[in-house]
Design an enzyme around this catalytic site. Structure first.
Site, PDB file in Angstrom:
ATOM      1  N   SER A 143     -16.709  38.962  16.509  1.00  0.00           N
ATOM      2  CA  SER A 143     -18.123  38.952  16.114  1.00  0.00           C
ATOM      3  C   SER A 143     -18.285  37.809  15.121  1.00  0.00           C
ATOM      4  O   SER A 143     -17.285  37.329  14.558  1.00  0.00           O
ATOM      5  CB  SER A 143     -18.460  40.285  15.437  1.00  0.00           C
ATOM      6  OG  SER A 143     -19.671  40.210  14.733  1.00  0.00           O
ATOM      7  N   TYR A 156     -16.309  47.407   9.827  1.00  0.00           N
ATOM      8  CA  TYR A 156     -16.580  46.530  10.980  1.00  0.00           C
ATOM      9  C   TYR A 156     -16.128  45.107  10.648  1.00  0.00           C
ATOM     10  O   TYR A 156     -15.410  44.471  11.426  1.00  0.00           O
ATOM     11  CB  TYR A 156     -18.082  46.574  11.293  1.00  0.00           C
ATOM     12  CG  TYR A 156     -18.485  45.878  12.575  1.00  0.00           C
ATOM     13  CD1 TYR A 156     -18.360  46.518  13.806  1.00  0.00           C
ATOM     14  CD2 TYR A 156     -19.014  44.590  12.571  1.00  0.00           C
ATOM     15  CE1 TYR A 156     -18.738  45.895  14.988  1.00  0.00           C
ATOM     16  CE2 TYR A 156     -19.401  43.960  13.737  1.00  0.00           C
ATOM     17  CZ  TYR A 156     -19.264  44.612  14.951  1.00  0.00           C
ATOM     18  OH  TYR A 156     -19.646  43.993  16.114  1.00  0.00           O
TER      19      TYR A 156
HETATM   20  P1  NAD Z   1     -22.351  49.052  23.647  1.00  0.00           P
HETATM   21  O1  NAD Z   1     -22.613  50.216  22.756  1.00  0.00           O
HETATM   22  O2  NAD Z   1     -23.407  48.607  24.593  1.00  0.00           O
HETATM   23  O3  NAD Z   1     -21.018  49.315  24.491  1.00  0.00           O
HETATM   24  C1  NAD Z   1     -19.841  49.774  23.899  1.00  0.00           C
HETATM   25  C2  NAD Z   1     -19.039  50.538  24.925  1.00  0.00           C
HETATM   26  O4  NAD Z   1     -17.803  50.933  24.292  1.00  0.00           O
HETATM   27  C3  NAD Z   1     -19.722  51.829  25.414  1.00  0.00           C
HETATM   28  O5  NAD Z   1     -19.702  51.875  26.834  1.00  0.00           O
HETATM   29  C4  NAD Z   1     -18.874  52.945  24.812  1.00  0.00           C
HETATM   30  O6  NAD Z   1     -18.809  54.119  25.615  1.00  0.00           O
HETATM   31  C5  NAD Z   1     -17.524  52.262  24.698  1.00  0.00           C
HETATM   32  N1  NAD Z   1     -16.642  52.891  23.710  1.00  0.00           N
HETATM   33  C6  NAD Z   1     -16.959  53.315  22.465  1.00  0.00           C
HETATM   34  N2  NAD Z   1     -15.889  53.870  21.879  1.00  0.00           N
HETATM   35  C7  NAD Z   1     -14.869  53.792  22.777  1.00  0.00           C
HETATM   36  C8  NAD Z   1     -13.512  54.191  22.757  1.00  0.00           C
HETATM   37  N3  NAD Z   1     -12.983  54.816  21.702  1.00  0.00           N
HETATM   38  N4  NAD Z   1     -12.759  53.938  23.844  1.00  0.00           N
HETATM   39  C9  NAD Z   1     -13.292  53.345  24.930  1.00  0.00           C
HETATM   40  N5  NAD Z   1     -14.564  52.950  25.016  1.00  0.00           N
HETATM   41  C10 NAD Z   1     -15.345  53.167  23.946  1.00  0.00           C
HETATM   42  O7  NAD Z   1     -21.918  47.882  22.641  1.00  0.00           O
HETATM   43  P2  NAD Z   1     -21.845  46.289  22.802  1.00  0.00           P
HETATM   44  O8  NAD Z   1     -22.891  45.725  21.923  1.00  0.00           O
HETATM   45  O9  NAD Z   1     -21.770  45.866  24.222  1.00  0.00           O
HETATM   46  O10 NAD Z   1     -20.456  46.021  22.051  1.00  0.00           O
HETATM   47  C11 NAD Z   1     -19.270  45.630  22.723  1.00  0.00           C
HETATM   48  C12 NAD Z   1     -18.382  44.889  21.743  1.00  0.00           C
HETATM   49  O11 NAD Z   1     -19.050  43.696  21.309  1.00  0.00           O
HETATM   50  C13 NAD Z   1     -18.026  45.674  20.472  1.00  0.00           C
HETATM   51  O12 NAD Z   1     -16.685  45.423  20.126  1.00  0.00           O
HETATM   52  C14 NAD Z   1     -18.942  45.067  19.435  1.00  0.00           C
HETATM   53  O13 NAD Z   1     -18.439  45.188  18.127  1.00  0.00           O
HETATM   54  C15 NAD Z   1     -18.976  43.626  19.902  1.00  0.00           C
HETATM   55  N6  NAD Z   1     -20.110  42.865  19.411  1.00  0.00           N
HETATM   56  C16 NAD Z   1     -21.378  43.271  19.685  1.00  0.00           C
HETATM   57  C17 NAD Z   1     -22.440  42.522  19.189  1.00  0.00           C
HETATM   58  C18 NAD Z   1     -23.865  42.913  19.436  1.00  0.00           C
HETATM   59  O14 NAD Z   1     -24.748  42.343  18.763  1.00  0.00           O
HETATM   60  N7  NAD Z   1     -24.161  43.816  20.374  1.00  0.00           N
HETATM   61  C19 NAD Z   1     -22.199  41.359  18.441  1.00  0.00           C
HETATM   62  C20 NAD Z   1     -20.887  40.987  18.190  1.00  0.00           C
HETATM   63  C21 NAD Z   1     -19.843  41.740  18.688  1.00  0.00           C
END
Ligand code: NAD
Length: 261
Positions: A143, A156
Protein backbone atom coordinates in the site's frame (compact mmCIF):
# COMPACT_ATOMS: atom_id res chain seq x y z
CA UNK A 1 1.68 -9.89 -21.81
CA UNK A 2 1.17 -13.60 -21.78
CA UNK A 3 0.70 -15.97 -18.82
CA UNK A 4 -0.30 -18.94 -21.00
CA UNK A 5 0.29 -22.26 -19.24
CA UNK A 6 1.01 -20.61 -15.86
CA UNK A 7 -0.91 -21.10 -12.62
CA UNK A 8 -1.52 -18.52 -9.92
CA UNK A 9 -2.80 -18.54 -6.35
CA UNK A 10 -4.36 -15.20 -5.41
CA UNK A 11 -5.46 -14.70 -1.81
CA UNK A 12 -8.43 -12.52 -0.97
CA UNK A 13 -9.51 -12.77 -4.61
CA UNK A 14 -13.25 -13.15 -3.99
CA UNK A 15 -13.54 -9.34 -3.92
CA UNK A 16 -11.93 -6.04 -4.87
CA UNK A 17 -8.35 -5.85 -6.10
CA UNK A 18 -7.65 -9.59 -5.90
CA UNK A 19 -10.72 -10.44 -7.97
CA UNK A 20 -9.67 -8.07 -10.74
CA UNK A 21 -6.13 -9.50 -10.74
CA UNK A 22 -7.69 -12.97 -11.14
CA UNK A 23 -9.74 -11.73 -14.11
CA UNK A 24 -6.76 -10.08 -15.79
CA UNK A 25 -4.50 -13.11 -15.22
CA UNK A 26 -7.15 -15.51 -16.58
CA UNK A 27 -7.60 -13.30 -19.64
CA UNK A 28 -3.82 -13.64 -20.17
CA UNK A 29 -4.22 -17.45 -20.19
CA UNK A 30 -3.34 -18.18 -16.56
CA UNK A 31 -5.14 -20.73 -14.37
CA UNK A 32 -6.18 -18.98 -11.16
CA UNK A 33 -6.98 -20.29 -7.68
CA UNK A 34 -9.16 -17.80 -5.84
CA UNK A 35 -8.16 -18.42 -2.22
CA UNK A 36 -10.45 -16.64 0.21
CA UNK A 37 -12.01 -16.84 3.65
CA UNK A 38 -15.36 -16.46 1.89
CA UNK A 39 -15.53 -19.76 -0.07
CA UNK A 40 -18.95 -19.16 -1.63
CA UNK A 41 -17.84 -15.75 -2.97
CA UNK A 42 -14.61 -17.38 -4.19
CA UNK A 43 -16.63 -20.03 -6.05
CA UNK A 44 -18.87 -17.37 -7.58
CA UNK A 45 -15.84 -15.38 -8.75
CA UNK A 46 -14.28 -18.57 -10.15
CA UNK A 47 -17.46 -19.37 -12.13
CA UNK A 48 -17.57 -15.83 -13.57
CA UNK A 49 -13.92 -16.08 -14.61
CA UNK A 50 -14.20 -19.61 -16.05
CA UNK A 51 -17.21 -18.48 -18.10
CA UNK A 52 -14.95 -16.01 -19.95
CA UNK A 53 -13.31 -19.04 -21.58
CA UNK A 54 -9.63 -18.20 -21.06
CA UNK A 55 -7.65 -19.57 -18.06
CA UNK A 56 -9.41 -21.96 -15.66
CA UNK A 57 -10.48 -20.71 -12.23
CA UNK A 58 -11.28 -22.52 -8.98
CA UNK A 59 -12.38 -21.31 -5.56
CA UNK A 60 -10.28 -22.47 -2.59
CA UNK A 61 -11.25 -22.05 1.08
CA UNK A 62 -8.37 -20.40 2.94
CA UNK A 63 -7.85 -18.35 6.06
CA UNK A 64 -4.38 -16.97 5.34
CA UNK A 65 -3.63 -16.65 9.06
CA UNK A 66 -4.20 -20.39 9.68
CA UNK A 67 -1.09 -22.51 8.95
CA UNK A 68 -3.00 -25.74 8.23
CA UNK A 69 -5.57 -23.97 6.04
CA UNK A 70 -2.80 -22.35 3.97
CA UNK A 71 -0.95 -25.64 3.47
CA UNK A 72 -4.20 -27.41 2.50
CA UNK A 73 -5.35 -24.61 0.18
CA UNK A 74 -2.02 -24.37 -1.63
CA UNK A 75 -1.95 -28.18 -2.05
CA UNK A 76 -5.50 -28.13 -3.45
CA UNK A 77 -4.54 -25.48 -6.02
CA UNK A 78 -1.40 -27.37 -7.02
CA UNK A 79 -3.36 -30.63 -7.35
CA UNK A 80 -5.90 -28.87 -9.59
CA UNK A 81 -3.41 -27.14 -11.89
CA UNK A 82 -0.25 -29.27 -11.60
CA UNK A 83 1.87 -26.54 -9.99
CA UNK A 84 2.06 -22.91 -8.94
CA UNK A 85 4.05 -20.24 -10.80
CA UNK A 86 2.63 -17.05 -9.25
CA UNK A 87 1.51 -16.18 -5.73
CA UNK A 88 -0.33 -12.91 -5.14
CA UNK A 89 -0.52 -12.42 -1.37
CA UNK A 90 -3.38 -9.94 -1.33
CA UNK A 91 -5.90 -10.82 1.42
CA UNK A 92 -6.37 -7.97 3.84
CA UNK A 93 -8.70 -6.11 6.14
CA UNK A 94 -8.69 -2.72 7.83
CA UNK A 95 -9.35 -1.84 11.47
CA UNK A 96 -8.86 1.76 12.64
CA UNK A 97 -8.35 3.18 16.14
CA UNK A 98 -5.96 5.65 17.74
CA UNK A 99 -2.88 3.80 19.08
CA UNK A 100 -3.68 4.38 22.75
CA UNK A 101 -7.13 2.79 22.29
CA UNK A 102 -6.17 -0.05 19.92
CA UNK A 103 -7.44 -3.36 21.38
CA UNK A 104 -4.55 -5.85 21.45
CA UNK A 105 -6.75 -8.61 19.95
CA UNK A 106 -7.49 -6.39 16.93
CA UNK A 107 -3.79 -5.48 16.55
CA UNK A 108 -2.93 -9.19 16.52
CA UNK A 109 -5.68 -9.98 14.00
CA UNK A 110 -4.34 -7.32 11.62
CA UNK A 111 -0.75 -8.56 11.89
CA UNK A 112 -1.91 -12.19 11.51
CA UNK A 113 -3.80 -11.55 8.26
CA UNK A 114 -1.35 -9.15 6.64
CA UNK A 115 2.05 -10.44 7.77
CA UNK A 116 1.57 -14.02 9.00
CA UNK A 117 -0.62 -14.62 5.94
CA UNK A 118 2.09 -13.33 3.60
CA UNK A 119 4.73 -15.51 5.31
CA UNK A 120 2.60 -18.68 5.41
CA UNK A 121 1.48 -18.48 1.77
CA UNK A 122 5.03 -17.63 0.64
CA UNK A 123 6.51 -20.60 2.52
CA UNK A 124 3.90 -23.01 1.17
CA UNK A 125 4.37 -21.86 -2.46
CA UNK A 126 8.16 -21.50 -2.39
CA UNK A 127 8.64 -25.14 -1.45
CA UNK A 128 6.70 -26.20 -4.55
CA UNK A 129 8.37 -23.60 -6.77
CA UNK A 130 11.85 -24.79 -5.72
CA UNK A 131 10.96 -28.47 -6.27
CA UNK A 132 9.36 -27.84 -9.65
CA UNK A 133 12.39 -25.82 -10.80
CA UNK A 134 10.45 -23.64 -13.25
CA UNK A 135 10.99 -20.29 -11.48
CA UNK A 136 8.18 -18.16 -10.13
CA UNK A 137 6.85 -14.81 -9.06
CA UNK A 138 5.58 -13.64 -5.68
CA UNK A 139 3.67 -10.38 -5.39
CA UNK A 140 2.71 -8.82 -2.06
CA UNK A 141 -0.17 -6.37 -1.92
CA UNK A 142 1.38 -3.52 0.01
CA UNK A 143 0.00 0.00 0.00
CA UNK A 144 1.12 3.61 -0.02
CA UNK A 145 0.99 2.75 3.68
CA UNK A 146 4.08 0.59 3.02
CA UNK A 147 5.87 3.94 2.58
CA UNK A 148 3.84 6.58 4.45
CA UNK A 149 1.80 6.72 7.65
CA UNK A 150 -1.75 7.83 8.37
CA UNK A 151 -3.41 8.41 11.71
CA UNK A 152 -5.54 5.58 13.17
CA UNK A 153 -3.86 2.81 11.10
CA UNK A 154 -0.98 1.61 13.31
CA UNK A 155 -1.10 -2.16 12.61
CA UNK A 156 -1.96 -1.66 8.92
CA UNK A 157 0.98 0.71 8.38
CA UNK A 158 3.31 -1.50 10.43
CA UNK A 159 2.29 -4.64 8.52
CA UNK A 160 2.44 -2.98 5.09
CA UNK A 161 5.95 -1.65 5.84
CA UNK A 162 6.86 -5.18 6.97
CA UNK A 163 5.88 -6.67 3.61
CA UNK A 164 8.69 -4.73 1.94
CA UNK A 165 11.19 -6.35 4.29
CA UNK A 166 9.75 -9.79 3.60
CA UNK A 167 9.86 -9.23 -0.17
CA UNK A 168 13.52 -8.18 -0.02
CA UNK A 169 14.52 -11.31 1.93
CA UNK A 170 12.53 -13.59 -0.41
CA UNK A 171 14.11 -11.84 -3.43
CA UNK A 172 17.59 -12.67 -2.09
CA UNK A 173 16.87 -16.24 -0.95
CA UNK A 174 14.82 -17.29 -3.98
CA UNK A 175 16.91 -15.73 -6.76
CA UNK A 176 18.93 -18.91 -7.30
CA UNK A 177 15.64 -20.65 -8.08
CA UNK A 178 14.57 -17.82 -10.47
CA UNK A 179 11.73 -16.84 -8.13
CA UNK A 180 11.15 -13.06 -7.91
CA UNK A 181 9.41 -11.14 -5.11
CA UNK A 182 7.95 -7.64 -5.40
CA UNK A 183 5.42 -5.40 -3.69
CA UNK A 184 2.63 -3.34 -5.26
CA UNK A 185 1.75 -0.21 -3.28
CA UNK A 186 -1.67 1.15 -4.35
CA UNK A 187 -3.24 4.41 -3.24
CA UNK A 188 -6.92 4.39 -2.29
CA UNK A 189 -9.06 2.08 -4.46
CA UNK A 190 -12.88 2.02 -4.14
CA UNK A 191 -13.43 -1.53 -2.86
CA UNK A 192 -15.52 -2.82 0.07
CA UNK A 193 -12.43 -2.34 2.28
CA UNK A 194 -12.34 1.41 1.53
CA UNK A 195 -16.12 1.91 1.39
CA UNK A 196 -16.25 0.67 5.01
CA UNK A 197 -13.60 3.18 6.11
CA UNK A 198 -15.27 6.31 4.73
CA UNK A 199 -18.12 6.55 7.30
CA UNK A 200 -15.82 5.25 10.07
CA UNK A 201 -13.24 7.97 9.43
CA UNK A 202 -15.96 10.62 9.10
CA UNK A 203 -17.23 9.67 12.57
CA UNK A 204 -13.76 9.47 14.15
CA UNK A 205 -12.47 12.71 12.61
CA UNK A 206 -15.79 14.57 12.96
CA UNK A 207 -15.96 15.53 9.25
CA UNK A 208 -18.31 14.68 6.36
CA UNK A 209 -17.85 11.61 4.16
CA UNK A 210 -17.09 13.80 1.12
CA UNK A 211 -14.41 15.58 3.17
CA UNK A 212 -12.89 12.19 4.05
CA UNK A 213 -12.65 11.41 0.32
CA UNK A 214 -11.45 14.87 -0.79
CA UNK A 215 -9.34 16.04 2.14
CA UNK A 216 -8.05 12.78 3.63
CA UNK A 217 -7.96 9.98 1.05
CA UNK A 218 -7.21 11.87 -2.16
CA UNK A 219 -5.71 15.09 -0.79
CA UNK A 220 -2.12 14.31 -1.78
CA UNK A 221 -2.84 12.85 -5.25
CA UNK A 222 -1.87 14.85 -8.34
CA UNK A 223 -5.42 14.85 -9.72
CA UNK A 224 -7.89 14.02 -6.91
CA UNK A 225 -8.64 10.59 -8.41
CA UNK A 226 -8.96 7.13 -6.94
CA UNK A 227 -6.65 4.39 -8.20
CA UNK A 228 -8.73 1.62 -9.83
CA UNK A 229 -8.69 -2.14 -9.42
CA UNK A 230 -7.61 -2.39 -13.05
CA UNK A 231 -4.66 0.00 -12.52
CA UNK A 232 -3.41 -2.39 -9.84
CA UNK A 233 -4.19 -5.53 -11.88
CA UNK A 234 -2.20 -4.24 -14.88
CA UNK A 235 0.86 -3.74 -12.66
CA UNK A 236 0.34 -7.24 -11.23
CA UNK A 237 0.24 -8.60 -14.80
CA UNK A 238 3.43 -6.75 -15.74
CA UNK A 239 5.26 -8.10 -12.68
CA UNK A 240 4.02 -11.66 -13.24
CA UNK A 241 5.00 -11.67 -16.92
CA UNK A 242 8.43 -10.08 -16.40
CA UNK A 243 11.03 -12.55 -17.66
CA UNK A 244 14.07 -12.23 -15.39
CA UNK A 245 15.51 -11.55 -11.92
CA UNK A 246 16.29 -7.98 -13.05
CA UNK A 247 13.01 -6.90 -11.45
CA UNK A 248 12.99 -8.29 -7.93
CA UNK A 249 12.97 -6.94 -4.37
CA UNK A 250 11.15 -3.81 -5.57
CA UNK A 251 8.02 -1.94 -4.57
CA UNK A 252 5.92 -0.28 -7.26
CA UNK A 253 3.70 2.62 -6.15
CA UNK A 254 0.40 3.04 -8.05
CA UNK A 255 -1.28 6.01 -6.39
CA UNK A 256 -1.97 8.96 -8.72
CA UNK A 257 1.19 10.55 -7.36
CA UNK A 258 0.04 10.51 -3.71
CA UNK A 259 3.43 9.02 -2.91
CA UNK A 260 6.50 9.72 -5.09
CA UNK A 261 9.98 8.36 -4.48
P1 NAD B 1 -11.71 -6.29 -0.23
O1 NAD B 1 -12.33 -6.15 1.12
O2 NAD B 1 -12.49 -5.91 -1.44
O3 NAD B 1 -11.19 -7.79 -0.43
C1 NAD B 1 -10.44 -8.45 0.55
C2 NAD B 1 -10.67 -9.94 0.42
O4 NAD B 1 -9.83 -10.58 1.40
C3 NAD B 1 -12.12 -10.37 0.72
O5 NAD B 1 -12.59 -11.22 -0.32
C4 NAD B 1 -12.01 -11.12 2.04
O6 NAD B 1 -12.95 -12.18 2.18
C5 NAD B 1 -10.58 -11.63 1.98
N1 NAD B 1 -10.03 -11.95 3.30
C6 NAD B 1 -10.12 -11.22 4.43
N2 NAD B 1 -9.51 -11.86 5.44
C7 NAD B 1 -9.02 -13.02 4.93
C8 NAD B 1 -8.29 -14.11 5.47
N3 NAD B 1 -7.96 -14.15 6.76
N4 NAD B 1 -7.94 -15.11 4.65
C9 NAD B 1 -8.30 -15.10 3.35
N5 NAD B 1 -8.99 -14.12 2.78
C10 NAD B 1 -9.34 -13.08 3.56
O7 NAD B 1 -10.35 -5.44 -0.11
P2 NAD B 1 -9.36 -4.83 -1.22
O8 NAD B 1 -9.48 -3.36 -1.12
O9 NAD B 1 -9.50 -5.50 -2.53
O10 NAD B 1 -7.96 -5.20 -0.53
C11 NAD B 1 -7.08 -6.19 -1.04
C12 NAD B 1 -5.67 -5.87 -0.58
O11 NAD B 1 -5.27 -4.61 -1.14
C13 NAD B 1 -5.50 -5.75 0.94
O12 NAD B 1 -4.27 -6.33 1.32
C14 NAD B 1 -5.45 -4.26 1.15
O13 NAD B 1 -4.74 -3.90 2.32
C15 NAD B 1 -4.72 -3.82 -0.11
N6 NAD B 1 -4.91 -2.42 -0.45
C16 NAD B 1 -6.15 -1.92 -0.66
C17 NAD B 1 -6.29 -0.57 -0.97
C18 NAD B 1 -7.63 0.05 -1.21
O14 NAD B 1 -7.69 1.30 -1.24
N7 NAD B 1 -8.70 -0.72 -1.41
C19 NAD B 1 -5.16 0.24 -1.09
C20 NAD B 1 -3.91 -0.31 -0.86
C21 NAD B 1 -3.79 -1.65 -0.55
Amino acid sequence: MDLQGKSAIITGAASGIGKDIALVYAAAGCNVAIADLNKSAADTAASEISALGAGRAIGVAMDVSDEDAVEAGVSAAIDAFGGVDILVSNAGIQIVHPVEQFPYAEWKKMIAIHLDGAFLTTRACLKHMYTAGRGGCIIYMGSVHSKEASKLKAPYVAAKHGLIGLAKVVAKEAAAHRVRANVICPGFVRTPLVDKQIPEQARTLGISESDVIRNVMLKETVDGEFTTVDDVAQVALFLAAFPSNALTGQSVIVSHGWCME
